[in-house]
Design a protein around this motif. Structure first.
Motif, PDB file in Angstrom:
ATOM      1  N   MET A  46       0.931  -1.108  -0.187  1.00 30.85           N
ATOM      2  CA  MET A  46      -0.131   0.048  -0.022  1.00 30.85           C
ATOM      3  C   MET A  46       1.033   1.201   0.055  1.00 30.85           C
ATOM      4  SD  MET A  46      -3.350   0.670   2.595  1.00 30.85           S
ATOM      5  CE  MET A  46      -4.137  -0.721   1.754  1.00 30.85           C
ATOM      6  N   GLU A  47       0.489   2.412  -0.712  1.00 30.96           N
ATOM      7  CA  GLU A  47       1.250   3.343  -0.587  1.00 30.96           C
ATOM      8  C   GLU A  47       0.501   4.694  -0.705  1.00 30.96           C
ATOM      9  OE1 GLU A  47       4.851   5.010  -3.948  1.00 30.96           O
ATOM     10  OE2 GLU A  47       3.416   3.861  -4.900  1.00 30.96           O
ATOM     11  N   ALA A  48       1.088   5.803  -0.201  1.00 36.64           N
ATOM     12  CA  ALA A  48       0.349   7.148   0.014  1.00 36.64           C
ATOM     13  C   ALA A  48       1.608   8.181  -0.462  1.00 36.64           C
ATOM     14  CB  ALA A  48      -0.051   7.288   1.323  1.00 36.64           C
ATOM     15  N   PHE A  49       1.201   9.088  -1.257  1.00 35.90           N
ATOM     16  CA  PHE A  49       2.034  10.350  -1.455  1.00 35.90           C
ATOM     17  C   PHE A  49       1.424  11.218  -1.935  1.00 35.90           C
ATOM     18  CE2 PHE A  49       0.895   7.652  -5.294  1.00 35.90           C
ATOM     19  CZ  PHE A  49       0.410   8.511  -6.077  1.00 35.90           C
ATOM     20  N   ASP A  50       2.277  12.470  -1.756  1.00 38.97           N
ATOM     21  CA  ASP A  50       1.854  13.931  -2.412  1.00 38.97           C
ATOM     22  C   ASP A  50       1.713  13.708  -3.883  1.00 38.97           C
ATOM     23  OD1 ASP A  50       1.928  14.890   0.053  1.00 38.97           O
ATOM     24  OD2 ASP A  50       3.886  16.006  -0.289  1.00 38.97           O
ATOM     25  N   ALA A  51       0.840  14.598  -4.332  1.00 44.19           N
ATOM     26  CA  ALA A  51       0.756  14.511  -6.051  1.00 44.19           C
ATOM     27  C   ALA A  51       0.559  15.901  -6.584  1.00 44.19           C
ATOM     28  CB  ALA A  51      -0.579  13.872  -6.259  1.00 44.19           C
ATOM     29  N   THR A  52       1.299  16.198  -7.668  1.00 45.33           N
ATOM     30  CA  THR A  52       1.223  17.361  -8.254  1.00 45.33           C
ATOM     31  C   THR A  52      -0.092  17.510  -9.095  1.00 45.33           C
ATOM     32  OG1 THR A  52       2.467  16.426 -10.291  1.00 45.33           O
ATOM     33  CG2 THR A  52       3.858  17.414  -8.675  1.00 45.33           C
ATOM     34  N   ILE A  53      -0.332  18.280  -9.859  1.00 49.85           N
ATOM     35  CA  ILE A  53      -1.506  18.479 -10.609  1.00 49.85           C
ATOM     36  C   ILE A  53      -1.638  17.363 -11.661  1.00 49.85           C
ATOM     37  CG2 ILE A  53      -2.634  19.989 -12.552  1.00 49.85           C
ATOM     38  CD1 ILE A  53      -1.238  22.321 -11.082  1.00 49.85           C
ATOM     39  N   GLU A  91      -0.887  14.457 -11.130  1.00 49.03           N
ATOM     40  CA  GLU A  91      -1.084  13.197 -10.136  1.00 49.03           C
ATOM     41  C   GLU A  91       0.115  12.528  -9.983  1.00 49.03           C
ATOM     42  OE1 GLU A  91      -4.731  11.031 -10.657  1.00 49.03           O
ATOM     43  OE2 GLU A  91      -5.897  13.078 -10.529  1.00 49.03           O
ATOM     44  N   GLN A  92       1.276  13.066 -10.371  1.00 50.62           N
ATOM     45  CA  GLN A  92       2.721  12.559 -10.325  1.00 50.62           C
ATOM     46  C   GLN A  92       3.233  12.650  -8.839  1.00 50.62           C
ATOM     47  OE1 GLN A  92       4.213  10.632 -12.784  1.00 50.62           O
ATOM     48  NE2 GLN A  92       2.083  10.858 -13.848  1.00 50.62           N
ATOM     49  N   PRO A  93       3.804  11.375  -8.280  1.00 49.12           N
ATOM     50  CA  PRO A  93       4.054  11.505  -6.939  1.00 49.12           C
ATOM     51  C   PRO A  93       5.082  12.635  -6.769  1.00 49.12           C
ATOM     52  CG  PRO A  93       4.115   9.290  -7.550  1.00 49.12           C
ATOM     53  CD  PRO A  93       3.875   9.911  -8.781  1.00 49.12           C
ATOM     54  N   SER A  94       5.230  13.169  -5.802  1.00 53.16           N
ATOM     55  CA  SER A  94       6.119  14.324  -5.463  1.00 53.16           C
ATOM     56  C   SER A  94       5.930  14.533  -3.881  1.00 53.16           C
ATOM     57  CB  SER A  94       5.852  15.633  -6.302  1.00 53.16           C
ATOM     58  OG  SER A  94       4.698  16.362  -5.679  1.00 53.16           O
ATOM     59  N   GLY A  95       7.241  15.077  -3.385  1.00 53.76           N
ATOM     60  CA  GLY A  95       7.123  15.305  -1.868  1.00 53.76           C
ATOM     61  C   GLY A  95       7.111  14.076  -1.055  1.00 53.76           C
ATOM     62  N   TYR A  96       6.240  14.025  -0.134  1.00 56.25           N
ATOM     63  CA  TYR A  96       6.210  12.768   0.665  1.00 56.25           C
ATOM     64  C   TYR A  96       5.801  11.510  -0.229  1.00 56.25           C
ATOM     65  CZ  TYR A  96       7.099  15.511   4.967  1.00 56.25           C
ATOM     66  OH  TYR A  96       7.623  16.561   5.739  1.00 56.25           O
ATOM     67  N   ARG A  97       6.331  10.587   0.401  1.00 56.14           N
ATOM     68  CA  ARG A  97       6.063   8.904  -0.218  1.00 56.14           C
ATOM     69  C   ARG A  97       6.185   8.183   0.947  1.00 56.14           C
ATOM     70  NH1 ARG A  97       8.475   7.219  -5.650  1.00 56.14           N
ATOM     71  NH2 ARG A  97       7.501   9.213  -6.325  1.00 56.14           N
ATOM     72  N   PHE A  98       4.881   7.404   1.128  1.00 54.31           N
ATOM     73  CA  PHE A  98       4.974   6.481   2.111  1.00 54.31           C
ATOM     74  C   PHE A  98       4.548   4.887   1.681  1.00 54.31           C
ATOM     75  CE2 PHE A  98       3.913  10.278   3.871  1.00 54.31           C
ATOM     76  CZ  PHE A  98       5.069  10.496   5.185  1.00 54.31           C
ATOM     77  N   GLN A  99       5.148   3.775   1.960  1.00 51.84           N
ATOM     78  CA  GLN A  99       4.790   2.648   1.642  1.00 51.84           C
ATOM     79  C   GLN A  99       4.834   1.593   2.602  1.00 51.84           C
ATOM     80  OE1 GLN A  99       7.467   1.093  -1.583  1.00 51.84           O
ATOM     81  NE2 GLN A  99       6.685   2.625  -3.209  1.00 51.84           N
ATOM     82  N   ILE A 100       4.042   0.499   2.719  1.00 48.32           N
ATOM     83  CA  ILE A 100       4.067  -0.300   3.648  1.00 48.32           C
ATOM     84  C   ILE A 100       3.776  -1.813   2.700  1.00 48.32           C
ATOM     85  CG2 ILE A 100       1.697  -0.125   4.143  1.00 48.32           C
ATOM     86  CD1 ILE A 100       2.604  -0.671   7.265  1.00 48.32           C
TER      87      ILE A 100
END
Length: 113
Positions: A1-8, A10-19
């Motif tokens: 499972m993953e969570a991340f900041d997204a730009t306009i 919807e590309q990952p940028s900034g924080y990114r978390f995975q488990i």
């Protein structure tokens, strides 16, 4: 499972978390673990704005290695505390520690460091 900041875009940028977890397990339990991990990691600041730009808060910096985004460049940059930091800026941030030793560990994105 993953969570991340997204730009306009919807590309990952900034924080990114995975488990990682068993795909057959209760997904809400896995989501709860991901949220706990996010809270723990967001509670720690590794850099702060100082008189001369970003400065390292303590002796430890955690982040993610990224491409610098240049079309013909193979250079890296890092993401620390959700902020993109160019390689030369990271070097400048390390200069107050000249003469000190360091340890660089490269870890899987799903591991907590």
């Amino acid at each position: 499972m993953e969570a991340f900041d997204a730009t306009i875009e919807e590309q990952p940028s900034g924080y990114r978390f995975q488990i990682l977890g068993d795909p057959l397990s209760d997904q809400f339990v896995l989501l709860g673990k991901l949220i706990e991990k996010m809270r723990r990691l967001l509670a720690v600041a590794h850099v702060r704005e100082g008189d001369f730009g970003l400065q390292i808060v303590d002796e430890t910096v955690r982040g993610r290695i990224e491409s610098d985004g240049g079309e013909h460049s193979l250079g890296p940059c890092v993401v620390i505390d959700g902020r993109r930091v160019e390689w030369d800026e990271l070097g400048r941030m390390l200069m107050p520690f000249e003469g000190w030793q360091f340890k660089l560990e490269v870890r899987d994105p799903s591991e907590e460091i």
